[in-house]
Scaffold this motif. Structure first.
Motif, PDB file in Angstrom:
ATOM      1  N   GLN A  62      30.032   3.768  34.153  1.00 22.51           N
ATOM      2  CA  GLN A  62      28.873   3.992  35.395  1.00 22.51           C
ATOM      3  C   GLN A  62      29.179   2.696  36.215  1.00 22.51           C
ATOM      4  O   GLN A  62      28.620   2.368  36.888  1.00 22.51           O
ATOM      5  CB  GLN A  62      28.110   4.598  34.118  1.00 22.51           C
ATOM      6  CG  GLN A  62      27.867   5.651  34.091  1.00 22.51           C
ATOM      7  CD  GLN A  62      26.583   6.015  33.057  1.00 22.51           C
ATOM      8  OE1 GLN A  62      25.432   5.627  33.648  1.00 22.51           O
ATOM      9  NE2 GLN A  62      26.181   6.083  31.668  1.00 22.51           N
TER      10      GLN A  62
ATOM     11  N   GLU B 131      26.481   4.032  39.672  1.00 22.93           N
ATOM     12  CA  GLU B 131      25.342   4.771  39.903  1.00 22.93           C
ATOM     13  C   GLU B 131      23.541   5.365  38.889  1.00 22.93           C
ATOM     14  O   GLU B 131      23.446   5.993  40.076  1.00 22.93           O
ATOM     15  CB  GLU B 131      26.931   6.536  39.799  1.00 22.93           C
ATOM     16  CG  GLU B 131      28.083   6.048  40.630  1.00 22.93           C
ATOM     17  CD  GLU B 131      27.687   5.942  41.268  1.00 22.93           C
ATOM     18  OE1 GLU B 131      28.199   5.541  42.783  1.00 22.93           O
ATOM     19  OE2 GLU B 131      26.770   7.157  42.240  1.00 22.93           O
ATOM     20  N   ASN B 132      23.478   4.835  38.322  1.00 23.47           N
ATOM     21  CA  ASN B 132      22.638   5.054  37.664  1.00 23.47           C
ATOM     22  C   ASN B 132      21.582   4.619  37.741  1.00 23.47           C
ATOM     23  O   ASN B 132      21.138   3.032  37.739  1.00 23.47           O
ATOM     24  CB  ASN B 132      22.878   4.791  36.417  1.00 23.47           C
ATOM     25  CG  ASN B 132      22.036   5.680  35.200  1.00 23.47           C
ATOM     26  OD1 ASN B 132      20.913   6.079  35.909  1.00 23.47           O
ATOM     27  ND2 ASN B 132      21.888   5.599  33.665  1.00 23.47           N
TER      28      ASN B 132
ATOM     29  N   ASP C 123      20.235   0.266  30.297  1.00 22.17           N
ATOM     30  CA  ASP C 123      19.296   1.206  30.510  1.00 22.17           C
ATOM     31  C   ASP C 123      18.180   0.844  29.867  1.00 22.17           C
ATOM     32  O   ASP C 123      17.424   0.152  29.121  1.00 22.17           O
ATOM     33  CB  ASP C 123      19.911   2.304  29.733  1.00 22.17           C
ATOM     34  CG  ASP C 123      20.730   3.262  30.272  1.00 22.17           C
ATOM     35  OD1 ASP C 123      21.618   3.326  29.782  1.00 22.17           O
ATOM     36  OD2 ASP C 123      20.320   3.629  31.396  1.00 22.17           O
TER      37      ASP C 123
END
Lengths: 113, 112
Positions: free
Chosen positions: A3, A26-27, A94
């Motif tokens: 990612q 991307e996230n 995250d």
């Protein structure tokens, strides 16, 4: 699934030059972007970090530039020194779960005297 | 000073052996992590834990298990070591609330 993509894999710079390492993600849920520095025989250590509401952060000779729309961020090392020779990892965190980091592939930086 | 220690710096094991890698942190951190580091692949998360007796799978948990019986200790277990598990294993810890991760020096495991 990678990612966070980091480039280049290796970099050779002369003393006094500028080292630039790039990362792309991307996230869009990532909310914190640290860079880690690792010397041979040691674990990675936090070098500098940025949040996506800021476009640039500078700490001494180290600067992170962040482009939220392009989903890219980069580390600039000004006046590179032989002591900066190390492996550098970008990472992205995250929002959830707590504290989980996704790392880039790493860049081996060599600064010649 | 922040300290994460790992039980061995270098380890050589044979295929099929059960391998234990231990990690201890002295910072009273809630979160602990196990990564493996391979050239060109960066650090990949194997397992993590937010609290004693809790564990969550990371990105590459296959072939591994973990144990966290005490807050300061997080063990990585290779039930039956294979040659493709030859790697550098790094342990990290962080406080609750998504704080900075602190890494140990790593264990270089070779499986023959």
């Amino acid at each position: 699934q990678q990612q966070v993509k980091q480039s280049p894999q290796s970099l050779i710079v002369q003393k006094g030059g500028i080292s630039i390492i790039n990362c792309a993600y991307e996230n869009t849920a990532f909310d914190y972007f640290p860079w880690y520095q690792q010397f041979p025989g040691k674990g990675p250590a936090l070098l500098i970090a940025i949040r996506p509401d800021v476009s640039e952060k500078k700490e001494g000779r180290f600067t992170i530039s962040f482009n939220k729309s392009a989903k890219q961020f980069s580390l600039h090392i000004m006046d590179s020194q032989p002591g900066d020779s190390a492996t550098y990892f970008c990472a992205a965190r995250d929002f959830f779960p707590d504290g989980k980091l996704t790392f880039g592939q790493g860049t081996i930086l060599t600064v010649h005297p | 000073d922040v300290k994460v220690t790992q039980s061995s710096r270098y380890l050589v094991k044979r295929t099929g052996e059960k391998v234990f890698l231990e990690c201890v942190q002295d910072m009273d951190h809630e979160n602990m992590f196990w990564y493996r580091q391979d050239p060109g692949l960066g650090l990949r998360l194997i397992y993590f834990s937010y609290d004693v007796k809790m564990k969550e799978k990371g990105d590459i948990p296959e072939g591994y298990s973990v144990s966290r019986e005490k807050k300061e200790r997080f063990s990585l277990i290779l039930e039956s070591a294979s040659t493709n598990q030859t790697s550098m294993y790094l342990c990290a810890s962080s406080p609750a609330g998504r704080g900075t991760q602190y890494f140990g020096p790593g264990t270089r495991l070779t499986v023959l």
